[in-house]
Design a protein around this motif. Structure first.
Motif, PDB file in Angstrom:
ATOM      1  N   GLN A  71       1.141   4.164  -2.854  1.00  0.00           N
ATOM      2  CA  GLN A  71       0.854   5.566  -2.551  1.00  0.00           C
ATOM      3  C   GLN A  71       2.014   6.472  -2.939  1.00  0.00           C
ATOM      4  O   GLN A  71       1.805   7.620  -3.334  1.00  0.00           O
ATOM      5  CB  GLN A  71       0.516   5.746  -1.067  1.00  0.00           C
ATOM      6  CG  GLN A  71      -0.761   5.063  -0.650  1.00  0.00           C
ATOM      7  CD  GLN A  71      -1.932   5.428  -1.536  1.00  0.00           C
ATOM      8  OE1 GLN A  71      -2.232   6.599  -1.756  1.00  0.00           O
ATOM      9  NE2 GLN A  71      -2.599   4.418  -2.075  1.00  0.00           N
ATOM     10  N   TRP A  73       0.837  -1.201   0.000  1.00  0.00           N
ATOM     11  CA  TRP A  73       0.000   0.000   0.000  1.00  0.00           C
ATOM     12  C   TRP A  73       0.868   1.246   0.000  1.00  0.00           C
ATOM     13  O   TRP A  73       0.625   2.179  -0.777  1.00  0.00           O
ATOM     14  CB  TRP A  73      -0.939  -0.002   1.211  1.00  0.00           C
ATOM     15  CG  TRP A  73      -1.850   1.186   1.215  1.00  0.00           C
ATOM     16  CD1 TRP A  73      -3.023   1.317   0.542  1.00  0.00           C
ATOM     17  CD2 TRP A  73      -1.637   2.421   1.902  1.00  0.00           C
ATOM     18  NE1 TRP A  73      -3.564   2.564   0.771  1.00  0.00           N
ATOM     19  CE2 TRP A  73      -2.735   3.268   1.603  1.00  0.00           C
ATOM     20  CE3 TRP A  73      -0.640   2.907   2.738  1.00  0.00           C
ATOM     21  CZ2 TRP A  73      -2.856   4.550   2.110  1.00  0.00           C
ATOM     22  CZ3 TRP A  73      -0.759   4.186   3.253  1.00  0.00           C
ATOM     23  CH2 TRP A  73      -1.862   4.993   2.937  1.00  0.00           C
ATOM     24  N   ASN A 109       1.466   7.653  -6.306  1.00  0.00           N
ATOM     25  CA  ASN A 109       0.225   8.403  -6.475  1.00  0.00           C
ATOM     26  C   ASN A 109       0.573   9.871  -6.774  1.00  0.00           C
ATOM     27  O   ASN A 109       1.415  10.470  -6.116  1.00  0.00           O
ATOM     28  CB  ASN A 109      -0.585   8.272  -5.175  1.00  0.00           C
ATOM     29  CG  ASN A 109      -1.856   9.075  -5.164  1.00  0.00           C
ATOM     30  OD1 ASN A 109      -1.931  10.177  -5.678  1.00  0.00           O
ATOM     31  ND2 ASN A 109      -2.859   8.520  -4.518  1.00  0.00           N
ATOM     32  N   ASP A 158      -5.433   8.194   0.388  1.00  0.00           N
ATOM     33  CA  ASP A 158      -6.267   7.179  -0.240  1.00  0.00           C
ATOM     34  C   ASP A 158      -7.698   7.258   0.279  1.00  0.00           C
ATOM     35  O   ASP A 158      -7.961   6.909   1.428  1.00  0.00           O
ATOM     36  CB  ASP A 158      -5.664   5.795   0.066  1.00  0.00           C
ATOM     37  CG  ASP A 158      -6.334   4.668  -0.683  1.00  0.00           C
ATOM     38  OD1 ASP A 158      -7.329   4.920  -1.389  1.00  0.00           O
ATOM     39  OD2 ASP A 158      -5.856   3.523  -0.567  1.00  0.00           O
ATOM     40  N   PRO A 159      -8.647   7.702  -0.557  1.00  0.00           N
ATOM     41  CA  PRO A 159     -10.049   7.794  -0.108  1.00  0.00           C
ATOM     42  C   PRO A 159     -10.627   6.447   0.314  1.00  0.00           C
ATOM     43  O   PRO A 159     -11.540   6.396   1.129  1.00  0.00           O
ATOM     44  CB  PRO A 159     -10.792   8.336  -1.325  1.00  0.00           C
ATOM     45  CG  PRO A 159      -9.763   8.885  -2.232  1.00  0.00           C
ATOM     46  CD  PRO A 159      -8.474   8.179  -1.922  1.00  0.00           C
ATOM     47  N   SER A 160     -10.082   5.351  -0.206  1.00  0.00           N
ATOM     48  CA  SER A 160     -10.594   4.037   0.191  1.00  0.00           C
ATOM     49  C   SER A 160     -10.091   3.631   1.570  1.00  0.00           C
ATOM     50  O   SER A 160     -10.619   2.701   2.175  1.00  0.00           O
ATOM     51  CB  SER A 160     -10.213   2.971  -0.844  1.00  0.00           C
ATOM     52  OG  SER A 160      -8.821   2.728  -0.820  1.00  0.00           O
ATOM     53  N   ARG A 161      -9.073   4.346   2.081  1.00  0.00           N
ATOM     54  CA  ARG A 161      -8.552   4.109   3.436  1.00  0.00           C
ATOM     55  C   ARG A 161      -8.404   5.462   4.135  1.00  0.00           C
ATOM     56  O   ARG A 161      -7.300   5.968   4.315  1.00  0.00           O
ATOM     57  CB  ARG A 161      -7.203   3.392   3.372  1.00  0.00           C
ATOM     58  CG  ARG A 161      -7.325   1.943   2.930  1.00  0.00           C
ATOM     59  CD  ARG A 161      -6.031   1.194   3.001  1.00  0.00           C
ATOM     60  NE  ARG A 161      -5.474   1.201   4.342  1.00  0.00           N
ATOM     61  CZ  ARG A 161      -4.256   0.751   4.630  1.00  0.00           C
ATOM     62  NH1 ARG A 161      -3.495   0.256   3.680  1.00  0.00           N
ATOM     63  NH2 ARG A 161      -3.807   0.788   5.860  1.00  0.00           N
ATOM     64  N   PRO A 162      -9.536   6.060   4.522  1.00  0.00           N
ATOM     65  CA  PRO A 162      -9.492   7.424   5.068  1.00  0.00           C
ATOM     66  C   PRO A 162      -8.821   7.547   6.430  1.00  0.00           C
ATOM     67  O   PRO A 162      -8.589   8.658   6.897  1.00  0.00           O
ATOM     68  CB  PRO A 162     -10.963   7.826   5.138  1.00  0.00           C
ATOM     69  CG  PRO A 162     -11.694   6.534   5.248  1.00  0.00           C
ATOM     70  CD  PRO A 162     -10.897   5.536   4.462  1.00  0.00           C
TER      71      PRO A 162
END
Length: 194
Positions: A136, A132, A139, A162-166
């Motif tokens: 990132q 992860w 990104n 990461d919006p999927s892991r706020p």
């Protein structure tokens, strides 16, 4: 209230009619009770809203303190490793990493990049966390953040990329006298809140 007024209205049969004064007082009592009930419930709502605000402020203060403490731990580690020029004996490296991951449950990953962007160190709590963080670092939003210069103070910067892991936050620390070295760590903010 309306029923009392209808029963008191002139023209009602004698046996089912109510005195007009009594009907008005009764209707006034009903309306007054309703108004007081609405005012009481509004007061309870305001009190609950205030209590929620106090609780949110308290949680924010706790989170801020936890984030500052966590960043301080990482800064100390970064400064210690920088003073060794990242020539850390494997046994000491593993011992320190084990200690940091054990002492800071929210800490998920540590990474250090040299001036050319090459990894000097990358250790994570799990292979998923390692992948992860690597994803990132490629990104576009994170790359823009990486290229922003840090000034002292502060010597750290935070991003939630990461919006999927706020609740996964990356902190960037510049060790004292580090030149081009950048030190990163990933924290699970949700764990910091508990």
């Amino acid at each position: 209230a309306l029923s009392l007024i209808i029963l008191a209205w002139p023209g009602q049969p004698e046996d089912s009619s109510v005195d007009m004064n009594a009907a008005c007082i009764g209707a006034l009592g009903i309306v007054g009770t309703f108004v007081l009930l609405v005012l009481a419930s509004w007061g309870i709502h305001i009190e609950q809203h205030h209590a929620a605000g106090v609780l949110a402020d308290h949680q924010a203060a706790i989170l801020r303190r936890e984030l500052e403490t966590s960043a301080d731990f990482v800064k100390r580690l970064a400064n210690r490793w920088e003073s060794l020029e990242y020539n850390i004996p494997d046994e000491l490296l593993q011992s320190e990493l084990d200690s940091y991951f054990a002492d800071i449950p929210a800490l998920q990953s540590l990474m250090s990049l040299n001036g050319e962007g090459q990894s000097v160190l990358h250790k994570s709590r799990s292979p998923e966390e390692e992948r992860w963080l690597e994803s990132q670092m490629a990104n576009e939003r994170v790359l823009t953040w990486l290229n922003q210069p840090l000034t002292a103070p502060p010597v750290e910067s935070w991003i939630i990329p990461d919006p999927s892991r706020p609740l996964a936050a990356i902190v960037r620390v510049v060790p004292t006298g580090a030149g081009e070295v950048k030190f990163f760590s990933v924290f699970d903010v949700g764990i910091l809140l508990h």
